[in-house]
Design a protein around this motif. Structure first.
Motif, PDB file in Angstrom:
ATOM      1  N   VAL A   9       0.826  -1.209   0.000  1.00 52.64           N
ATOM      2  CA  VAL A   9       0.000   0.000   0.000  1.00 52.64           C
ATOM      3  C   VAL A   9       0.858   1.255   0.000  1.00 52.64           C
ATOM      4  O   VAL A   9       1.994   1.258   0.446  1.00 52.64           O
ATOM      5  CB  VAL A   9      -0.953   0.064   1.218  1.00 52.64           C
ATOM      6  CG1 VAL A   9      -1.965  -1.024   1.180  1.00 52.64           C
ATOM      7  CG2 VAL A   9      -0.182   0.067   2.501  1.00 52.64           C
ATOM      8  N   SER A  10       0.279   2.289  -0.510  1.00 57.73           N
ATOM      9  CA  SER A  10       0.959   3.568  -0.538  1.00 57.73           C
ATOM     10  C   SER A  10       0.430   4.409   0.606  1.00 57.73           C
ATOM     11  O   SER A  10      -0.765   4.631   0.720  1.00 57.73           O
ATOM     12  CB  SER A  10       0.628   4.237  -1.868  1.00 57.73           C
ATOM     13  OG  SER A  10       1.685   5.051  -2.245  1.00 57.73           O
ATOM     14  N   LYS A  11       1.341   4.841   1.488  1.00 54.30           N
ATOM     15  CA  LYS A  11       0.895   5.666   2.611  1.00 54.30           C
ATOM     16  C   LYS A  11       1.486   7.050   2.482  1.00 54.30           C
ATOM     17  O   LYS A  11       2.621   7.209   2.071  1.00 54.30           O
ATOM     18  CB  LYS A  11       1.372   5.038   3.921  1.00 54.30           C
ATOM     19  CG  LYS A  11       0.491   3.919   4.425  1.00 54.30           C
ATOM     20  CD  LYS A  11       0.894   3.667   5.858  1.00 54.30           C
ATOM     21  CE  LYS A  11       0.100   2.546   6.483  1.00 54.30           C
ATOM     22  NZ  LYS A  11       0.599   2.306   7.844  1.00 54.30           N
ATOM     23  N   ASN A  12       0.702   8.025   2.868  1.00 52.81           N
ATOM     24  CA  ASN A  12       1.204   9.395   2.761  1.00 52.81           C
ATOM     25  C   ASN A  12       1.999   9.829   3.986  1.00 52.81           C
ATOM     26  O   ASN A  12       2.725  10.791   3.954  1.00 52.81           O
ATOM     27  CB  ASN A  12       0.052  10.362   2.558  1.00 52.81           C
ATOM     28  CG  ASN A  12      -0.582  10.154   1.210  1.00 52.81           C
ATOM     29  OD1 ASN A  12       0.090   9.707   0.276  1.00 52.81           O
ATOM     30  ND2 ASN A  12      -1.863  10.438   1.101  1.00 52.81           N
TER      31      ASN A  12
END
Lengths: 71, 241
Positions: A9-12
């Protein structure tokens, strides 16, 4: 049978530890190359360091070349 | 975000771009520095502080060789330092930067930072070779230069945030920043030092200095963007059940 699965997943969120570590690196490096007039070595060698200007002399050429005020 | 990988990428790209910067300075900037220090030596001989003897030149040559090795070392240190700032800003702004790939995004940010925290401050307070600076004014010049960089950098971020809040176009932020920095440019005091060195030497030094600093920013954008693209530190592997 158990199966382990994972997902990418891409997390900010940017970890605050990373920001603090990089901010310290930024300030320390900038001071060494751009502004030290014996301050850092004076912690070990005392007032002599302000006469020797070892770091100033070593970073002298880059100090000029990168546009920092010198002399 | 993988913290360790993120820091490793930022530091590696900083040191790599910095070593490129230092090495390029040996080729492009050192000839001007040698020429300027040559003028300083003539002043030392004229004032009687030093004597024009073979011993002086042996000592001088050894000293300059050491100082030139310091150029590359300082390039690495400065590279990591500026690279750390670049890494922080890139991580925070990556999602809003234009460009489809990380390399393009990093290059866009490198261009913006080059302009706001390097080139515009350089136009106000251009780099000077040895023989120009007055030791009495070095603290004042340091404060002026750093203040201008900080005002410009925070100004750029401020106008961007403001345009986001007001939901206006990015062009409004650019125009706002341009007007702001134009006023600061005029209002801030000039460098107090008189330039007594030959104009050709000073101009040549400034062009070469700006050229290699610009190469640094370009390298930094390409290297950090490529490493980011390859290792993707923003992606985290989490268990999924």
């Amino acid at each position: 049978m158990s199966q382990s699965r994972q997902i990418s997943v891409s997390k900010n969120g940017i970890p605050i530890t990373a920001i603090v570590a990089l901010a310290i690196i930024f300030v320390a490096g900038l001071f060494v190359v751009g502004f030290d007039q014996g301050h850092i070595f004076s912690l070990v060698y005392g007032d002599e360091a302000f006469q020797d200007l070892y770091i100033h002399e070593l970073t002298h050429d880059m100090r000029h070349a990168a546009g920092f005020p010198c002399h | 975000m993988k913290t360790f990988l993120f820091i490793l990428i930022v530091v590696s790209s900083g040191v790599a771009a910095g070593l490129i910067h230092g090495s390029m300075n040996l080729i492009f900037v050192e000839p001007s520095l040698d020429q300027a220090i040559g003028i300083e030596n003539q002043h030392l001989f004229a004032s009687g502080e030093e004597k024009d003897t073979p011993e002086f030149w042996i000592k001088y040559d050894g000293y300059r060789t050491w100082q030139k090795s310091g150029q590359v070392l300082a390039g690495g240190i400065l590279g990591i330092s500026i690279g750390a700032l670049f890494g922080i800003v890139f991580a925070l702004s990556r999602n809003s930067l234009p460009g489809k790939t990380d390399v393009k995004k990093a290059l866009v940010l490198a261009g913006i930072m080059w302009l706001t925290v390097y080139f515009i401050p350089f136009l106000k307070y251009p780099a000077n070779p040895p023989t120009v600076g007055d030791p009495e004014t070095v603290v004042l010049r340091g404060i002026l230069y750093l203040s201008f960089i900080a005002i410009s950098g925070f100004g750029a971020v401020g106008f961007y945030k403001l345009s986001q809040k007001l939901k206006t176009k990015k062009l409004v932020a650019i125009i706002g920043y341009a007007a702001f920095i134009g006023i600061v440019f005029v209002v801030m005091p000039e460098n107090p030092d008189q330039i007594t060195a030959p104009v050709d030497l000073v101009n040549n030094f400034r062009i070469m200095s700006a050229f290699t600093v610009s190469l640094y920013w370009l390298s930094l954008g390409i290297i950090l963007g490529s490493l980011w693209h390859h290792y993707k530190p923003h992606k985290e592997i989490i268990p999924f059940n």
